[in-house]
Design a protein around this motif. Structure first.
Motif, PDB file in Angstrom:
ATOM      1  N   GLY A  22       0.844  -1.184   0.000  1.00  0.00           N
ATOM      2  CA  GLY A  22       0.000   0.000   0.000  1.00  0.00           C
ATOM      3  C   GLY A  22       0.881   1.236   0.000  1.00  0.00           C
ATOM      4  N   ASP A  23       0.270   2.381   0.127  1.00  0.00           N
ATOM      5  CA  ASP A  23       0.987   3.647   0.134  1.00  0.00           C
ATOM      6  C   ASP A  23       0.709   4.385   1.443  1.00  0.00           C
ATOM      7  OD1 ASP A  23       1.768   3.149  -2.516  1.00  0.00           O
ATOM      8  OD2 ASP A  23      -0.042   4.093  -3.295  1.00  0.00           O
ATOM      9  N   VAL A  24       1.623   5.283   1.802  1.00  0.00           N
ATOM     10  CA  VAL A  24       1.461   6.128   2.980  1.00  0.00           C
ATOM     11  C   VAL A  24       1.797   7.552   2.574  1.00  0.00           C
ATOM     12  CG1 VAL A  24       2.237   6.628   5.331  1.00  0.00           C
ATOM     13  CG2 VAL A  24       2.156   4.263   4.535  1.00  0.00           C
ATOM     14  N   MET A  25       0.944   8.487   2.998  1.00  0.00           N
ATOM     15  CA  MET A  25       1.203   9.896   2.714  1.00  0.00           C
ATOM     16  C   MET A  25       1.103  10.689   4.013  1.00  0.00           C
ATOM     17  SD  MET A  25      -0.785  12.607   0.284  1.00  0.00           S
ATOM     18  CE  MET A  25      -2.145  12.774   1.428  1.00  0.00           C
ATOM     19  N   PHE A  26       2.147  11.431   4.328  1.00  0.00           N
ATOM     20  CA  PHE A  26       2.164  12.320   5.486  1.00  0.00           C
ATOM     21  C   PHE A  26       1.869  13.730   4.992  1.00  0.00           C
ATOM     22  CE2 PHE A  26       4.774   8.717   6.542  1.00  0.00           C
ATOM     23  CZ  PHE A  26       4.466   8.451   7.870  1.00  0.00           C
TER      24      PHE A  26
ATOM     25  N   SER B  64      13.975   9.448   4.139  1.00  0.00           N
ATOM     26  CA  SER B  64      13.461  10.766   4.527  1.00  0.00           C
ATOM     27  C   SER B  64      12.864  11.495   3.324  1.00  0.00           C
ATOM     28  CB  SER B  64      14.574  11.618   5.131  1.00  0.00           C
ATOM     29  OG  SER B  64      15.005  11.065   6.339  1.00  0.00           O
ATOM     30  N   ARG B  65      11.704  12.110   3.580  1.00  0.00           N
ATOM     31  CA  ARG B  65      11.030  12.940   2.587  1.00  0.00           C
ATOM     32  C   ARG B  65      10.507  14.176   3.313  1.00  0.00           C
ATOM     33  NH1 ARG B  65       8.918   7.885  -0.055  1.00  0.00           N
ATOM     34  NH2 ARG B  65      10.743   7.306  -1.263  1.00  0.00           N
ATOM     35  N   THR B  66      10.108  15.197   2.559  1.00  0.00           N
ATOM     36  CA  THR B  66       9.660  16.428   3.200  1.00  0.00           C
ATOM     37  C   THR B  66       8.211  16.764   2.871  1.00  0.00           C
ATOM     38  OG1 THR B  66      10.471  17.770   1.359  1.00  0.00           O
ATOM     39  CG2 THR B  66      11.962  17.456   3.229  1.00  0.00           C
ATOM     40  N   ILE B  67       7.594  17.450   3.835  1.00  0.00           N
ATOM     41  CA  ILE B  67       6.279  18.054   3.640  1.00  0.00           C
ATOM     42  C   ILE B  67       6.555  19.538   3.476  1.00  0.00           C
ATOM     43  CG2 ILE B  67       4.016  18.532   4.637  1.00  0.00           C
ATOM     44  CD1 ILE B  67       4.392  16.030   6.383  1.00  0.00           C
ATOM     45  N   SER B  68       6.253  20.067   2.307  1.00  0.00           N
ATOM     46  CA  SER B  68       6.559  21.468   2.029  1.00  0.00           C
ATOM     47  C   SER B  68       5.315  22.317   1.766  1.00  0.00           C
ATOM     48  CB  SER B  68       7.500  21.559   0.825  1.00  0.00           C
ATOM     49  OG  SER B  68       6.891  20.958  -0.305  1.00  0.00           O
ATOM     50  N   THR B  69       4.149  21.687   1.719  1.00  0.00           N
ATOM     51  CA  THR B  69       2.907  22.398   1.438  1.00  0.00           C
ATOM     52  C   THR B  69       1.882  22.050   2.498  1.00  0.00           C
ATOM     53  OG1 THR B  69       3.349  22.237  -0.930  1.00  0.00           O
ATOM     54  CG2 THR B  69       1.099  22.750  -0.303  1.00  0.00           C
TER      55      THR B  69
ATOM     56  N   TYR C 137      -0.185  13.874  -3.622  1.00  0.00           N
ATOM     57  CA  TYR C 137      -0.184  15.299  -3.957  1.00  0.00           C
ATOM     58  C   TYR C 137       1.181  15.914  -3.710  1.00  0.00           C
ATOM     59  CZ  TYR C 137      -4.994  16.629  -5.117  1.00  0.00           C
ATOM     60  OH  TYR C 137      -6.197  16.823  -5.742  1.00  0.00           O
ATOM     61  N   SER C 138       1.479  16.902  -4.509  1.00  0.00           N
ATOM     62  CA  SER C 138       2.732  17.640  -4.405  1.00  0.00           C
ATOM     63  C   SER C 138       2.831  18.296  -3.027  1.00  0.00           C
ATOM     64  CB  SER C 138       2.776  18.702  -5.490  1.00  0.00           C
ATOM     65  OG  SER C 138       3.928  19.487  -5.363  1.00  0.00           O
ATOM     66  N   GLY C 139       4.016  18.284  -2.460  1.00  0.00           N
ATOM     67  CA  GLY C 139       4.244  18.914  -1.174  1.00  0.00           C
ATOM     68  C   GLY C 139       4.009  18.009   0.017  1.00  0.00           C
ATOM     69  N   CYS C 140       3.528  16.791  -0.226  1.00  0.00           N
ATOM     70  CA  CYS C 140       3.330  15.809   0.844  1.00  0.00           C
ATOM     71  C   CYS C 140       4.478  14.798   0.794  1.00  0.00           C
ATOM     72  CB  CYS C 140       2.007  15.078   0.666  1.00  0.00           C
ATOM     73  SG  CYS C 140       0.568  16.149   0.725  1.00  0.00           S
ATOM     74  N   ALA C 141       4.709  14.117   1.894  1.00  0.00           N
ATOM     75  CA  ALA C 141       5.735  13.071   1.946  1.00  0.00           C
ATOM     76  C   ALA C 141       5.045  11.732   1.685  1.00  0.00           C
ATOM     77  CB  ALA C 141       6.428  13.063   3.298  1.00  0.00           C
ATOM     78  N   THR C 142       5.208  11.223   0.464  1.00  0.00           N
ATOM     79  CA  THR C 142       4.507  10.005   0.056  1.00  0.00           C
ATOM     80  C   THR C 142       5.489   8.856  -0.129  1.00  0.00           C
ATOM     81  OG1 THR C 142       2.825  11.328  -1.067  1.00  0.00           O
ATOM     82  CG2 THR C 142       2.950   9.007  -1.667  1.00  0.00           C
ATOM     83  N   TYR C 143       5.096   7.702   0.381  1.00  0.00           N
ATOM     84  CA  TYR C 143       5.887   6.466   0.249  1.00  0.00           C
ATOM     85  C   TYR C 143       4.994   5.454  -0.465  1.00  0.00           C
ATOM     86  CZ  TYR C 143       8.905   8.633   3.717  1.00  0.00           C
ATOM     87  OH  TYR C 143       9.747   9.498   4.385  1.00  0.00           O
ATOM     88  N   ASN C 144       5.453   4.951  -1.597  1.00  0.00           N
ATOM     89  CA  ASN C 144       4.669   4.020  -2.411  1.00  0.00           C
ATOM     90  C   ASN C 144       5.165   2.590  -2.276  1.00  0.00           C
ATOM     91  OD1 ASN C 144       3.319   6.260  -3.334  1.00  0.00           O
ATOM     92  ND2 ASN C 144       4.426   6.382  -5.248  1.00  0.00           N
TER      93      ASN C 144
ATOM     94  N   CYS D 218      -4.159   3.809   0.383  1.00  0.00           N
ATOM     95  CA  CYS D 218      -3.243   4.888   0.738  1.00  0.00           C
ATOM     96  C   CYS D 218      -3.649   5.384   2.122  1.00  0.00           C
ATOM     97  CB  CYS D 218      -3.306   6.031  -0.265  1.00  0.00           C
ATOM     98  SG  CYS D 218      -2.220   7.401   0.212  1.00  0.00           S
ATOM     99  N   THR D 219      -2.788   5.190   3.082  1.00  0.00           N
ATOM    100  CA  THR D 219      -3.037   5.677   4.429  1.00  0.00           C
ATOM    101  C   THR D 219      -2.534   7.111   4.499  1.00  0.00           C
ATOM    102  OG1 THR D 219      -2.749   3.455   5.308  1.00  0.00           O
ATOM    103  CG2 THR D 219      -2.572   5.285   6.869  1.00  0.00           C
ATOM    104  N   LYS D 220      -3.400   8.023   4.919  1.00  0.00           N
ATOM    105  CA  LYS D 220      -3.055   9.437   5.004  1.00  0.00           C
ATOM    106  C   LYS D 220      -2.858   9.808   6.463  1.00  0.00           C
ATOM    107  CE  LYS D 220      -5.824  10.274   0.925  1.00  0.00           C
ATOM    108  NZ  LYS D 220      -7.034  10.903   0.396  1.00  0.00           N
ATOM    109  N   MET D 221      -1.653  10.230   6.789  1.00  0.00           N
ATOM    110  CA  MET D 221      -1.303  10.553   8.171  1.00  0.00           C
ATOM    111  C   MET D 221      -1.108  12.061   8.303  1.00  0.00           C
ATOM    112  SD  MET D 221      -0.755   9.521  11.226  1.00  0.00           S
ATOM    113  CE  MET D 221      -0.673   7.766  11.023  1.00  0.00           C
ATOM    114  N   GLN D 222      -2.024  12.709   9.035  1.00  0.00           N
ATOM    115  CA  GLN D 222      -1.925  14.146   9.247  1.00  0.00           C
ATOM    116  C   GLN D 222      -1.034  14.427  10.451  1.00  0.00           C
ATOM    117  OE1 GLN D 222      -5.581  16.198  10.074  1.00  0.00           O
ATOM    118  NE2 GLN D 222      -4.551  18.138  10.418  1.00  0.00           N
ATOM    119  N   LEU D 223      -0.049  15.298  10.257  1.00  0.00           N
ATOM    120  CA  LEU D 223       0.805  15.732  11.358  1.00  0.00           C
ATOM    121  C   LEU D 223       0.267  17.069  11.853  1.00  0.00           C
ATOM    122  CD1 LEU D 223       4.323  14.843   9.941  1.00  0.00           C
ATOM    123  CD2 LEU D 223       2.846  13.476  11.425  1.00  0.00           C
TER     124      LEU D 223
END
Length: 137
Positions: free
Chosen positions: A30-34, A51-56, A67-74, A103-108
């Motif tokens: 599956g996928d994970v998006m922070f 490591s990935r970054t959340i910029s948006t 989506y652009s600006g999120c830290a996504t792992y596929n 796709c699990t979406k994890m809000q920080l």
């Protein structure tokens, strides 16, 4: 004749088992998006030694996966994993569960972050926000 039929069936059976094994292991991903709603500096997310970054920030709705600006792992194997995220002022530690074909979406959220000590040198203790504003969708 029996040897030919047995040999053919054995070959077909082994081929079926091997294709089933390969198919099932590739399907258990599956996928994970922070992401965040916070107006904060770039957040660096470390998940599965990458490591990935959340910029948006997304304020009006939960962004779609990737989506652009999120830290996504596929293509992450299913299971539960820990993560660490931080920026200059806060950090987050937690776990996220990856489910097959989702796709699990994890809000920080700042409300679930730990505030880092002030750089004043007085070794101020860490402050933890307790408000329930942490989401896993």
């Amino acid at each position: 004749m029996k040897k030919i039929i047995f040999g053919t069936l054995l070959t077909l059976g082994v081929a079926f088992i091997l294709s089933s094994c390969n198919k099932s292991s590739s399907e258990k991903k599956g996928d994970v998006m922070f992401w965040t709603r916070e107006n904060t500096q770039i957040i660096t997310v470390t998940f599965r030694n990458s490591s990935r970054t959340i910029s948006t920030r997304y304020t009006s709705s939960t962004p779609d996966c990737g989506y652009s600006g999120c830290a996504t792992y596929n293509d992450v194997p299913t299971g539960t994993y820990s993560y660490h995220a931080e920026n200059l002022y806060y950090y987050w530690d937690g776990s996220v569960t990856v489910r097959k074909d989702e796709c699990t979406k994890m809000q920080l959220s700042i409300y679930k972050a730990v505030k880092k000590s002030e750089p004043s040198g007085d070794n101020a203790s860490l402050e933890c926000f307790e408000e329930e504003d942490f989401y896993e969708e």
